[in-house]
Scaffold this active site. Structure first.
Site, PDB file in Angstrom:
ATOM      1  CD  GLU A 259      25.326  24.712  23.034  1.00  0.00           C
ATOM      2  OE1 GLU A 259      26.061  24.385  21.667  1.00  0.00           O
ATOM      3  OE2 GLU A 259      24.533  24.709  23.518  1.00  0.00           O
ATOM      4  CB  CYS A 298      26.579  24.085  18.146  1.00  0.00           C
ATOM      5  SG  CYS A 298      25.246  23.681  19.913  1.00  0.00           S
TER       6      CYS A 298
END
Length: 520
Positions: A259, A298
């Site tokens: 990720e 994020c």
């Protein structure tokens, strides 16, 4: 100053050297030192495979789910202590709850999912996926798929921005699947993760070998992974590429999930003009995503895609809202946004902003401001929210450069197809949102965004009250994204569990398959 310990082979390990200093993000004071010197990485992985795996697999799925429920309850009883440590990472109380309470809720979710969706018998090894297929005319030869736990370790290498949520959202599905975990946190915020691990160990709830913790550098950890291990990484795309191409990972075809950073976007529909609820929702969401965790998420909105004719209105409304945001010491009740995780991170954000300003202009905030509420702006890692405006949608920097902090750039578009085209210039992102009351616009835009994003939120007045917002990953839905975002998936309900298991096709007669799967 104390050195943070690692926990391997069911023992606490004090580093053999002082290591790297960890500083309070608010005051700049050294609060701990970190080093993994002396940790035998090969022995830790062997312990996970030889002790932790068998111990977990000896338990039923429902027993593992019960352990998760007990861990969540235990951690809830220690939240105040974790909140206090979280403040030293620059987090406000709201930020801390987002991280700590959010992580605990993920554990609770997987505990409930295990009870509800996984087999309840004594066999904790086999999950039957899908229906059986007839492979013969008379039905005497059938086939299907079973999923069984990997016989290795789940190695998680985490970023600094969510020191509690990140390890817990990876640990929960691994435990439920029957796979032991080895956790390596980022240095900047590892003091908080260290205390989290201490609490889980102190609870005595997990079996021996099922949880290990390496505080400090990864050293030669990846040199020792095997085909039965898996690696889950959260962090920069550059680091993800380096880890993904590690010789042992490539040679052993180790399951690797990344990720990575991404330049997420939010699209304002042309119907959402000033005075409409959707216009206000868009501005509120943009400001929230810029300021929660000081923009260190994020999933935060990096590109605000706005109809060209609404650029002035959005710019003015967002700048007015941002001007009201109080930045400073999280201990002050008036403060809404705290510090970044470190001085180094602040300098990295400033460097990125300087690049972005080559093709954009600043409409709110000051990257060099030094006065903050209750804090020293030189010693603490503080930065004001910075809203930029790029009137040239063809400029490359806004679509490529992620300033991982309280920074977002307004970019104009002229049609739904143009908005999708601009979104795709990010080369793959974790999250996008579309704020509109027009279902036709939403459909055209979402269908275009979907191949480039792991998750798309549609926000309007119908869903606004219950919506968790653009930047909130949920355990029932996948978290990840294509391309630059890493190409991986985490959570997603049962999918997160199956990520830790091997899918195998099995064939045989009806009675034999019934005996193998426990399903008639």
């Amino acid at each position: 100053m104390s050195a943070l310990r690692s926990y391997t082979q069911d023992q606490w390990h004090t580093p053999t050297e002082e290591g790297t200093p960890v500083r309070d993000a608010v005051t700049g004071e050294v609060v701990a030192h970190v080093s993994s010197a002396g940790v035998d990485m090969a022995a830790a992985l062997h312990h996970a495979r030889s002790v932790g795996g068998p111990e977990l697999r000896a338990l039923s799925f429902h027993r593992r789910a019960g352990l998760l429920a007990d861990i969540a309850t235990y951690l809830r009883g220690h939240r105040e202590e974790l909140y206090a440590l979280s403040a030293t990472t620059g987090a406000t109380l709201f930020d801390s709850k987002y991280d700590i309470d959010g992580g605990i809720r993920v554990v609770q979710y997987y505990a409930a999912l295990g009870e509800r969706e996984l087999p309840g018998g004594d066999d904790g090894l086999v999950y039957v996926e899908g229906e059986r297929e007839s492979l013969s005319r008379d039905g005497s030869f059938l086939g299907g798929h079973i999923c069984t736990p990997l016989r290795g370790a789940a190695v998680q290498i985490n970023a600094y921005n969510f020191p509690v949520w990140a390890p817990l959202e990876k640990l929960a599905p691994a435990v439920l699947a029957g796979v032991p975990s080895l956790i390596k946190p980022a240095t900047q915020t590892c003091r908080l993760t260290s205390r989290l691990i201490e609490l889980v160990v102190e609870s005595g709830l997990l079996p021996p070998g099922s949880l290990q913790f390496v505080c400090g550098g990864a050293g030669d950890l990846l040199d020792h992974v095997t085909e039965q291990d898996l690696v889950s990484f959260t962090g920069s795309a550059a680091t993800a590429e380096r880890l993904r191409t590690h010789p042992a990972v490539v040679r052993q075809a180790v399951r690797f999930n990344a990720e990575a950073d991404s330049v997420n976007c939010s699209v304002l529909g042309p119907d959402a003009t000033p005075g409409t609820p959707e216009f206000d929702l868009y501005v509120d969401q943009l400001v929230t995503e810029m300021t929660v965790k000081a923009g260190q998420k994020c999933t935060a909105i990096r590109r605000a895609l706005v109809p060209a004719e609404l650029m002035d209105a959005v710019s003015e409304a967002a700048a007015a809202r941002l001007a009201e945001v109080v930045v400073g010491n999280p201990a002050d009740p008036s403060v809404r946004m705290g510090a970044l995780a470190s001085l180094g991170q602040r300098e990295e954000v400033r460097r990125c902003v300087k690049t972005l300003l080559d093709s954009a202009r600043l409409v709110s905030g000051d990257p060099d401001r030094a006065d903050f509420v209750g804090a020293d702006g030189e010693r603490g890692a503080f930065l004001t929210p910075l809203l930029l405006r790029c009137d040239d949608p063809g400029a490359t920097a806004p679509h490529e450069v992620e300033a991982f902090g309280p920074v977002s750039t307004l970019i104009p578009y002229t049609s739904p197809e143009h908005a999708v085209f601009l979104a795709a210039q990010g080369r793959g992102s974790l999250a996008a949102s579309v704020v509109t009351g027009d279902a036709a616009f939403a459909r055209r835009t979402v269908v275009g965004l979907a191949p480039w994003h792991g998750r798309v939120l549609v926000l309007d007045t119908e869903s606004a009250k219950a919506s968790t917002g653009h930047g909130s990953p949920l355990p029932a839905l996948i978290h990840g994204g294509p391309g630059r975002a890493g190409g991986g998936e985490e959570m997603g309900g049962i999918r997160g569990i199956l990520h830790h298991m091997r899918r195998t096709a099995v064939q045989g007669g009806p009675s034999m398959l019934a005996a193998l799967t426990g399903r008639a």
